[in-house]
Design a protein around this motif. Structure first.
Motif, PDB file in Angstrom:
ATOM      1  N   LEU A  50     -11.153  58.830  50.837  1.00  0.00           N
ATOM      2  CA  LEU A  50     -11.496  59.053  49.376  1.00  0.00           C
ATOM      3  C   LEU A  50     -10.436  60.256  49.193  1.00  0.00           C
ATOM      4  CD1 LEU A  50     -15.037  58.537  48.579  1.00  0.00           C
ATOM      5  CD2 LEU A  50     -12.926  56.869  48.642  1.00  0.00           C
ATOM      6  N   LEU A  51     -10.014  60.564  47.818  1.00  0.00           N
ATOM      7  CA  LEU A  51      -9.019  61.481  47.569  1.00  0.00           C
ATOM      8  C   LEU A  51      -9.627  62.293  46.207  1.00  0.00           C
ATOM      9  CD1 LEU A  51      -5.526  59.921  48.230  1.00  0.00           C
ATOM     10  CD2 LEU A  51      -6.694  61.579  49.681  1.00  0.00           C
ATOM     11  N   PRO A  52     -10.490  62.791  46.253  1.00  0.00           N
ATOM     12  CA  PRO A  52     -11.085  63.622  44.924  1.00  0.00           C
ATOM     13  C   PRO A  52     -10.481  64.783  44.634  1.00  0.00           C
ATOM     14  CG  PRO A  52     -12.642  63.817  46.844  1.00  0.00           C
ATOM     15  CD  PRO A  52     -11.414  63.076  47.386  1.00  0.00           C
ATOM     16  N   LEU A  53      -9.926  64.639  43.397  1.00  0.00           N
ATOM     17  CA  LEU A  53      -9.368  66.007  42.923  1.00  0.00           C
ATOM     18  C   LEU A  53     -10.278  66.929  42.284  1.00  0.00           C
ATOM     19  CD1 LEU A  53      -6.353  64.102  40.744  1.00  0.00           C
ATOM     20  CD2 LEU A  53      -6.249  65.865  42.905  1.00  0.00           C
ATOM     21  N   PHE A  54     -11.709  66.431  42.277  1.00  0.00           N
ATOM     22  CA  PHE A  54     -12.687  67.303  41.674  1.00  0.00           C
ATOM     23  C   PHE A  54     -12.969  68.279  42.621  1.00  0.00           C
ATOM     24  CE2 PHE A  54     -16.930  68.770  40.771  1.00  0.00           C
ATOM     25  CZ  PHE A  54     -16.990  68.563  39.156  1.00  0.00           C
ATOM     26  N   HIS A  62      -5.384  73.205  43.972  1.00  0.00           N
ATOM     27  CA  HIS A  62      -4.066  73.207  44.255  1.00  0.00           C
ATOM     28  C   HIS A  62      -3.706  72.346  45.478  1.00  0.00           C
ATOM     29  CE1 HIS A  62      -1.792  75.629  41.232  1.00  0.00           C
ATOM     30  NE2 HIS A  62      -2.695  76.264  41.512  1.00  0.00           N
ATOM     31  N   ILE A  63      -4.408  72.768  46.361  1.00  0.00           N
ATOM     32  CA  ILE A  63      -4.358  71.686  47.904  1.00  0.00           C
ATOM     33  C   ILE A  63      -4.441  70.304  47.563  1.00  0.00           C
ATOM     34  CG2 ILE A  63      -5.454  71.587  50.211  1.00  0.00           C
ATOM     35  CD1 ILE A  63      -5.726  74.553  50.080  1.00  0.00           C
ATOM     36  N   HIS A  64      -5.764  69.966  46.724  1.00  0.00           N
ATOM     37  CA  HIS A  64      -6.075  68.580  46.804  1.00  0.00           C
ATOM     38  C   HIS A  64      -5.004  67.988  45.810  1.00  0.00           C
ATOM     39  CE1 HIS A  64     -10.419  68.815  47.723  1.00  0.00           C
ATOM     40  NE2 HIS A  64      -9.676  69.301  48.496  1.00  0.00           N
ATOM     41  N   ASP A  65      -4.378  68.763  44.875  1.00  0.00           N
ATOM     42  CA  ASP A  65      -3.393  68.164  43.965  1.00  0.00           C
ATOM     43  C   ASP A  65      -2.148  68.010  44.567  1.00  0.00           C
ATOM     44  OD1 ASP A  65      -2.563  67.476  41.325  1.00  0.00           O
ATOM     45  OD2 ASP A  65      -1.283  69.196  41.248  1.00  0.00           O
ATOM     46  N   TYR A  66      -1.768  68.860  45.574  1.00  0.00           N
ATOM     47  CA  TYR A  66      -0.587  68.505  46.440  1.00  0.00           C
ATOM     48  C   TYR A  66      -0.660  67.469  47.189  1.00  0.00           C
ATOM     49  CZ  TYR A  66       3.189  69.318  49.622  1.00  0.00           C
ATOM     50  OH  TYR A  66       4.262  69.058  50.553  1.00  0.00           O
ATOM     51  N   SER A  67      -1.700  67.256  47.886  1.00  0.00           N
ATOM     52  CA  SER A  67      -1.892  66.036  48.659  1.00  0.00           C
ATOM     53  C   SER A  67      -1.681  64.939  48.062  1.00  0.00           C
ATOM     54  CB  SER A  67      -3.393  66.161  49.369  1.00  0.00           C
ATOM     55  OG  SER A  67      -3.504  67.250  50.236  1.00  0.00           O
ATOM     56  N   VAL A  68      -2.436  64.607  46.779  1.00  0.00           N
ATOM     57  CA  VAL A  68      -2.372  63.548  46.234  1.00  0.00           C
ATOM     58  C   VAL A  68      -0.890  63.148  45.970  1.00  0.00           C
ATOM     59  CG1 VAL A  68      -3.028  62.256  44.064  1.00  0.00           C
ATOM     60  CG2 VAL A  68      -4.784  63.279  45.268  1.00  0.00           C
ATOM     61  N   LYS A  69      -0.143  63.985  45.161  1.00  0.00           N
ATOM     62  CA  LYS A  69       1.209  63.862  45.176  1.00  0.00           C
ATOM     63  C   LYS A  69       2.045  63.682  46.398  1.00  0.00           C
ATOM     64  CE  LYS A  69       0.936  66.655  40.796  1.00  0.00           C
ATOM     65  NZ  LYS A  69       1.278  67.932  40.161  1.00  0.00           N
ATOM     66  N   THR A 111      -6.028  74.395  34.610  1.00  0.00           N
ATOM     67  CA  THR A 111      -5.054  75.534  34.935  1.00  0.00           C
ATOM     68  C   THR A 111      -4.207  74.963  35.959  1.00  0.00           C
ATOM     69  OG1 THR A 111      -6.719  76.294  36.511  1.00  0.00           O
ATOM     70  CG2 THR A 111      -6.994  77.068  34.413  1.00  0.00           C
ATOM     71  N   VAL A 112      -4.642  74.054  36.892  1.00  0.00           N
ATOM     72  CA  VAL A 112      -3.736  73.367  37.960  1.00  0.00           C
ATOM     73  C   VAL A 112      -2.764  72.455  37.508  1.00  0.00           C
ATOM     74  CG1 VAL A 112      -3.901  72.338  40.196  1.00  0.00           C
ATOM     75  CG2 VAL A 112      -5.539  74.048  39.560  1.00  0.00           C
ATOM     76  N   GLY A 113      -3.065  71.643  36.357  1.00  0.00           N
ATOM     77  CA  GLY A 113      -2.528  70.658  35.698  1.00  0.00           C
ATOM     78  C   GLY A 113      -2.598  69.373  36.401  1.00  0.00           C
ATOM     79  N   ILE A 114      -4.039  69.095  36.677  1.00  0.00           N
ATOM     80  CA  ILE A 114      -4.457  67.890  36.944  1.00  0.00           C
ATOM     81  C   ILE A 114      -4.958  67.101  35.775  1.00  0.00           C
ATOM     82  CG2 ILE A 114      -6.633  66.680  38.380  1.00  0.00           C
ATOM     83  CD1 ILE A 114      -6.416  69.119  40.245  1.00  0.00           C
ATOM     84  N   ALA A 370      -7.770  67.168  51.859  1.00  0.00           N
ATOM     85  CA  ALA A 370      -6.999  68.505  52.057  1.00  0.00           C
ATOM     86  C   ALA A 370      -5.826  68.604  52.882  1.00  0.00           C
ATOM     87  CB  ALA A 370      -8.104  69.753  52.019  1.00  0.00           C
ATOM     88  N   ALA A 371      -5.500  67.520  53.675  1.00  0.00           N
ATOM     89  CA  ALA A 371      -4.567  68.027  54.780  1.00  0.00           C
ATOM     90  C   ALA A 371      -3.294  68.057  54.369  1.00  0.00           C
ATOM     91  CB  ALA A 371      -4.634  66.491  55.464  1.00  0.00           C
ATOM     92  N   GLY A 372      -2.757  67.403  53.168  1.00  0.00           N
ATOM     93  CA  GLY A 372      -1.418  67.620  52.896  1.00  0.00           C
ATOM     94  C   GLY A 372      -1.053  68.820  52.229  1.00  0.00           C
ATOM     95  N   GLY A 373      -1.913  69.300  51.438  1.00  0.00           N
ATOM     96  CA  GLY A 373      -1.846  70.458  50.953  1.00  0.00           C
ATOM     97  C   GLY A 373      -2.188  71.641  51.626  1.00  0.00           C
ATOM     98  N   THR A 374      -3.008  71.613  52.725  1.00  0.00           N
ATOM     99  CA  THR A 374      -3.308  72.524  53.725  1.00  0.00           C
ATOM    100  C   THR A 374      -1.865  72.694  54.647  1.00  0.00           C
ATOM    101  OG1 THR A 374      -5.442  72.064  53.858  1.00  0.00           O
ATOM    102  CG2 THR A 374      -4.609  73.235  55.722  1.00  0.00           C
TER     103      THR A 374
END
Length: 837
Positions: A50-54, A62-69, A111-114, A370-374
């Motif tokens: 799962l890829l929850p932005l919450f 920011h980390i989760h948002d980067y991963s999803v994109k 604030t993050v733009g999600i 979190a992997a991508g953004g980390t």
């Protein structure tokens, strides 16, 4: 196989492969990844994907948002489909409290733009008729996320890493780390198989690596022992089950309808998504045990634990309630595997404590998200010196050496259970408490103190009613003005009008001494050093010129300094101070420059007494030839230190007050704290001395525009952007100066008075708007007793930082008027602080 590399990443799960990929993408050559088994063989293989932005954390969002994109770009780059199903994420609410939580989260998302959308129960039912909605209040919907295949996304990142020159070696286990002065010598053993178990062979090599990153997942405790440090990352069992096909879903999809979003019923503590015509249910139940507290057995590879259906019966039945069509569907498969947690749920990302060029990426409870953004932000830290966002909230050094394995295990179990429990911003979790208590703890508790936990220390947040039940603080929590608000308001007023006593024992305290102390601190900090007997507020910078920490420096003697900093960051500050001293010593070694650094946090207790009557209280017990003048401006001016005696207690008194009133910090021997508390409370009785907690103090410091580390001050803004020019001496050389000046002014810190909703104040997570344009965010928020309205601090575009600028702050999904006011809107001339007598 190469034996000399720039960076060695240890661990071949989603997090490790992302780090290796992003280091190569950032331009580093000679990057190698080692995996002791096969890629994805740890927690990655059994993750639900799962890829929850919450998320309530600004950095983690920011980390989760980067991963999803980022994951959406991998197929074009690598030719491998990462298995991303962008079905959206529907987070449902059964109560108004839950909707309030979602609205607070939405502030962070803005604030993050999600992107997000609000949905009513009727809208949910119209779009997804299989969902029961009559007992729902509503939902928040994220249209851009969904779920992904963990193995596929890991393999896509691994291929992308190889394409960029990363060497990926499987079946190599790290068995030792040795620092050679300018690189790590990493001892590695080739792994074989016997009887299905992974076993070491006789083949060993030593790899020389300038940098090492550990992303060892369930093996974090083994990593910690090899490095000689503590890592509070311990797995907890997480179960999820897969059902047989549900005829209602099969018919729904056959009719051409889109796949359901990931469904989350937070009040029921589960997530559900479609899986090949059936459902996957993932509960976050009570009593899930921690596992592998010391080691992962050699026999445990891509393995699972036995399922415990009784433990998740309540969550299973609630899924049937929410999705009635699932009642007759049988179970097809089940999973119960280890997922790493940390005591606060945030991963540990950044430099390892006490070590050079050793980086941790451990404790990921939402590792796929979190992997991508980390990988992206950790690569920035390693390659450029700092990330573009403040990563301090994820820093491994937020936990000190007081932490034990037992503490981490019990707190991680609590964190797992709290995944779907309401995340009140005034929440204080109960497990493992009290643990670190100052001597006056029992006296404060007897007076109604309701405690918060800071770096393990118990610290009064506020003083509630004397006859309060044990559940009082829990029941007082809210996303608006909770039951505690009236008590904090009374305490704030007591300091403004009389005198208040605050326990500040949790402050971090260090002694820096010796002939090298003065030149070192002059280089280390931005401000002029104080004269003997005086104090200065100053800042230490990162190499990027942003704020690394804040210190109050007391000059006790010519070559003896007492440094005070935020209590939550004791280990963080201690590590930074020691490493900076090593760097300085490398260039300035010599017999005339020796120095010592001592962490004296647990030696000194601290009480802060403040308010217009604080001098009257101290005069009752101060021992001096002339007690009437010892505390006067002439003998004890503002921003000075004196050694005084209060009754029989020797006190290092510092005339400063974080509340903006006349006051002193009373640093005293810890073993005399109860005696001093009793003396102060007795002497203050006739002057109306009131015990005061941290929440009232936080409101008062905002009325004075006092920046706080971790909110206004961090590694994403310079002191000049924070508006602290008066504490920066540009006539001297100091660490980070050139980078600070090169950064310029990207945003400015301001104080705002806010006409907010009735019965609510900002929490410091809200977006700021100029019309319909987002122009900044709050970093602190609360209530002002001086102005009778909400107050906040935050960052805006420089052109909007002028006094009188009208902005809007978004709270509870509505815009509210906010006005930029002068710094220190309460008592801007500091008349109260300087009051003589």
């Amino acid at each position: 196989m190469k034996t000399q590399v720039k960076a060695l990443v240890v661990g071949g799960g989603a997090v490790g492969t992302s780090i290796a990929y992003h280091l190569a993408r950032a331009g580093w050559e000679d990057v190698m990844l080692l995996e002791r088994d096969e890629l994805t063989s740890g927690s990655t293989w059994h993750a639900a994907g799962l890829l929850p932005l919450f998320n309530m954390s600004y950095a983690t969002s920011h980390i989760h948002d980067y991963s999803v994109k980022f994951y959406k770009t991998l197929e074009e780059e690598t030719g491998l489909n990462a298995g991303f199903a962008v079905v959206g994420n529907l987070r449902m609410a059964q109560t108004q409290d839950r909707m309030d939580e979602y609205m607070l989260y939405a502030s962070t998302a803005e604030t993050v733009g999600i992107p997000y959308e609000w949905m009513t129960p009727d809208q949910i039912k119209a779009r997804w008729p299989l969902v029961r909605t009559e007992d729902l209040k509503g939902a928040i919907y994220h249209p851009t996320d969904g779920y992904i295949n963990p193995a596929d996304v890991t393999m896509a990142m691994a291929k992308g890493a190889r394409q960029r020159g990363v060497m990926i070696e499987r079946k190599w286990q790290v068995d030792g780390y040795d620092w050679a002065g300018d690189h790590w010598k990493v001892t590695c053993t080739k792994m074989g198989e016997k009887g299905g178990n992974l076993i070491p062979t006789d083949e060993t090599i030593v790899i020389a690596a300038e940098h090492v990153v550990t992303a060892t997942g369930n093996h974090a405790q083994r990593t910690a022992r090899m490095l000689g440090i503590k890592i509070p990352a311990i797995p907890v069992e997480h179960q999820f089950i897969v059902t047989e096909p549900d005829p209602a879903i099969v018919a729904w999809r056959k009719d051409g309808n889109a796949e359901h979003p990931v469904l989350r019923d937070a009040d029921a503590k589960w997530y559900v998504r479609e899986e090949r015509g059936g459902w996957i249910l993932g509960p976050y139940e009570r009593n899930a045990p921690a596992r592998f507290l010391y080691d992962v057995p050699d026999s445990f590879r891509a393995d699972l634990f036995p399922l415990d259906l009784e433990r998740i019966e309540e969550e299973y039945m609630s899924m049937i309630h929410r999705l009635p069509s699932s009642e007759e569907v049988g179970l097809k498969d089940d999973y119960n595997g280890p997922i790493c947690y940390t005591p606060d749920g945030n991963p540990l990302v950044g430099p390892a404590p006490g070590l050079r060029n050793m980086w941790l990426a451990e404790g990921f409870s939402f590792g796929i998200t979190a992997a991508g953004g980390t990988g992206y932000y950790l690569a920035q830290m390693m390659v450029e010196g700092e990330a573009e966002i403040d990563m301090a909230s994820l820093d491994p050094k937020r936990y000190g050496d007081w932490m034990t394995t037992e503490y981490a295990a019990r707190k991680n179990e609590e964190c797992y259970e709290h995944v779907y429990i309401l995340h009140h911003p005034d929440e204080e979790r109960e497990a493992c408490r009290p643990l670190r208590t100052a001597p006056a703890y029992d006296r404060q508790k007897a007076l109604g103190a309701q405690f918060g936990c800071v770096n393990g220390w118990e610290r009064p947040n506020y003083y509630g009613p004397l006859d309060a039940p044990d559940s009082f603080d829990h029941d007082a929590r809210s996303f608006r003005r909770g039951g505690w608000w009236q008590y904090a308001k009374a305490e704030a007023r007591a300091i403004r009008e009389g005198a208040g006593l605050i326990d500040a024992t949790a402050f971090a305290k260090h002694r820096v001494f010796g002939p090298g102390a003065t030149p070192f601190l002059d280089w280390f900090t931005t401000n002029k050093l104080p004269k003997v007997g005086r104090i200065n507020l100053t800042y230490a910078l990162t190499a990027a010129g942003t704020t690394r920490t804040e210190y109050t420096i007391v000059r006790v003697a010519e070559d003896d300094y007492y440094l005070i900093s935020a209590g939550a960051w004791e280990a963080y500050d201690s590590d930074f101070l020691s490493k900076a001293e090593e760097d300085w010593w490398a260039a300035n070694a010599g017999p005339d420059n020796w120095m010592g650094i001592e962490n004296v946090t647990t030696k000194w207790g601290v009480f802060a007494i403040a308010g217009p009557k604080s001098r009257d209280v101290l005069r009752e017990i101060v021992k001096d030839a002339d007690p009437d003048t010892v505390l006067s401006n002439k003998r004890f001016p503002w921003l000075s230190m004196r050694n005084i005696e209060l009754g029989m207690c020797p006190v290092r008194a510092v005339r400063v007050a974080y509340t903006g009133e006349l006051g002193w910090e009373l640093h005293h021997p810890m073993e005399m704290q109860n005696y001093l508390w009793d003396q102060l409370m007795s002497a203050g009785e006739k002057h109306g001395l009131t015990p005061v907690g941290a929440r009232a103090q936080n409101w008062l410091r905002q009325e004075k525009s006092y920046r706080a580390f971790g909110t206004e001050l961090g590694r994403d803004a310079t002191p000049l952007e924070a508006g602290l020019d008066r504490f920066v001496d540009l006539d001297k050389a100091f660490h980070g100066k050139a980078a600070m000046l090169d950064t310029g002014i990207r945003s400015k810190c301001v104080t705002l008075l806010i006409d907010g909703p009735e019965g609510a104040d900002p929490w410091g997570r809200e977006a700021l708007y100029d019309g319909d344009t987002k122009v900044g965010r709050l970093t602190s928020g609360g209530y002002s007793v001086a102005f009778g309205k909400s107050i906040g601090m935050g960052y805006v575009r420089p052109d909007l930082a002028e006094v009188g600028t009208r902005l809007k702050v978004r709270m509870f999904d509505q815009p509210w008027q906010a006005e930029v006011v002068q710094d220190s809107p309460y008592d801007p001339t500091n008349a109260a602080i300087r009051k003589d007598g």
